[in-house]
Design a protein around this motif. Sequence first.
Motif, PDB file in Angstrom:
ATOM      1  N   TYR A   8       0.856  -1.193   0.000  1.00 40.85           N
ATOM      2  CA  TYR A   8       0.000   0.000   0.000  1.00 40.85           C
ATOM      3  C   TYR A   8       0.884   1.232   0.000  1.00 40.85           C
ATOM      4  CZ  TYR A   8      -4.058  -2.850   0.902  1.00 40.85           C
ATOM      5  OH  TYR A   8      -5.068  -3.775   0.776  1.00 40.85           O
ATOM      6  N   GLU A  50       4.425   6.434   5.289  1.00 40.31           N
ATOM      7  CA  GLU A  50       2.978   6.330   5.147  1.00 40.31           C
ATOM      8  C   GLU A  50       2.495   5.144   5.975  1.00 40.31           C
ATOM      9  OE1 GLU A  50      -0.500   6.690   1.805  1.00 40.31           O
ATOM     10  OE2 GLU A  50       1.484   6.025   1.134  1.00 40.31           O
ATOM     11  N   THR A  52      -1.015   2.916   7.133  1.00 42.43           N
ATOM     12  CA  THR A  52      -2.416   2.642   6.830  1.00 42.43           C
ATOM     13  C   THR A  52      -3.193   2.354   8.108  1.00 42.43           C
ATOM     14  OG1 THR A  52      -2.288   0.222   6.634  1.00 42.43           O
ATOM     15  CG2 THR A  52      -1.725   1.518   4.663  1.00 42.43           C
ATOM     16  N   VAL A  55      -6.117  -2.799   6.975  1.00 39.78           N
ATOM     17  CA  VAL A  55      -6.707  -2.826   5.643  1.00 39.78           C
ATOM     18  C   VAL A  55      -6.588  -4.226   5.036  1.00 39.78           C
ATOM     19  CG1 VAL A  55      -4.566  -2.022   4.557  1.00 39.78           C
ATOM     20  CG2 VAL A  55      -6.715  -1.611   3.412  1.00 39.78           C
ATOM     21  N   VAL A  60     -10.648  -0.504   4.356  1.00 36.25           N
ATOM     22  CA  VAL A  60     -10.362  -0.337   5.785  1.00 36.25           C
ATOM     23  C   VAL A  60     -11.251  -1.301   6.563  1.00 36.25           C
ATOM     24  CG1 VAL A  60     -10.463   1.278   7.723  1.00 36.25           C
ATOM     25  CG2 VAL A  60      -9.694   2.063   5.480  1.00 36.25           C
ATOM     26  N   TRP A  96      -7.722   4.214   3.049  1.00 38.44           N
ATOM     27  CA  TRP A  96      -6.896   3.353   3.899  1.00 38.44           C
ATOM     28  C   TRP A  96      -5.658   4.056   4.460  1.00 38.44           C
ATOM     29  CZ3 TRP A  96      -2.460   3.545   1.290  1.00 38.44           C
ATOM     30  CH2 TRP A  96      -2.477   3.510  -0.113  1.00 38.44           C
ATOM     31  N   SER A  97      -5.300   5.226   3.939  1.00 39.25           N
ATOM     32  CA  SER A  97      -4.093   5.929   4.369  1.00 39.25           C
ATOM     33  C   SER A  97      -4.373   6.799   5.591  1.00 39.25           C
ATOM     34  CB  SER A  97      -3.558   6.796   3.221  1.00 39.25           C
ATOM     35  OG  SER A  97      -2.344   7.410   3.605  1.00 39.25           O
TER      36      SER A  97
END
Length: 140
Positions: A8, A50, A52, A55, A60, A96-97
Amino acid sequence: MYGHRPLYCSTDDYYDCNINAPKKLRPTLEPLMHKYGVDVAAYGHLHNYERTYPVLNGSVTSKSYDKPPSTVHVVAGMAGDNEGLTPGFFKDTPAWSAVRKAVLGYVKVTVASATELQWEYISAEDGTTQDSFTLTRAAA
């Protein structure tokens, strides 16, 4: 779990974040990670940070890190290199971030107990905490 290329990511790196991660890595690795209960997966490759939410298959599954039902993915490639940081991100943040930053730094991971892991991203410039979370899991 640790890997080089992330499953991701949302940087402006077209190949890694639009082709390799969603179309090659996720379909192959994510079912195994879910089957075997991988709590956290850390990656490098991209020179930024980054994190998440938990997920699975691009969706999510929780916004809590307390006994998450799926994997938390963290790109932690912001320690530096001769190419510099990867500062650009997608204009629209994917659902999702949870956190996206391009600040030189490092990660400190503390295994507090068999059921608790503490994660902290610290700026190399001034020592401030850029991100942190605590992940818990049920006792085995």
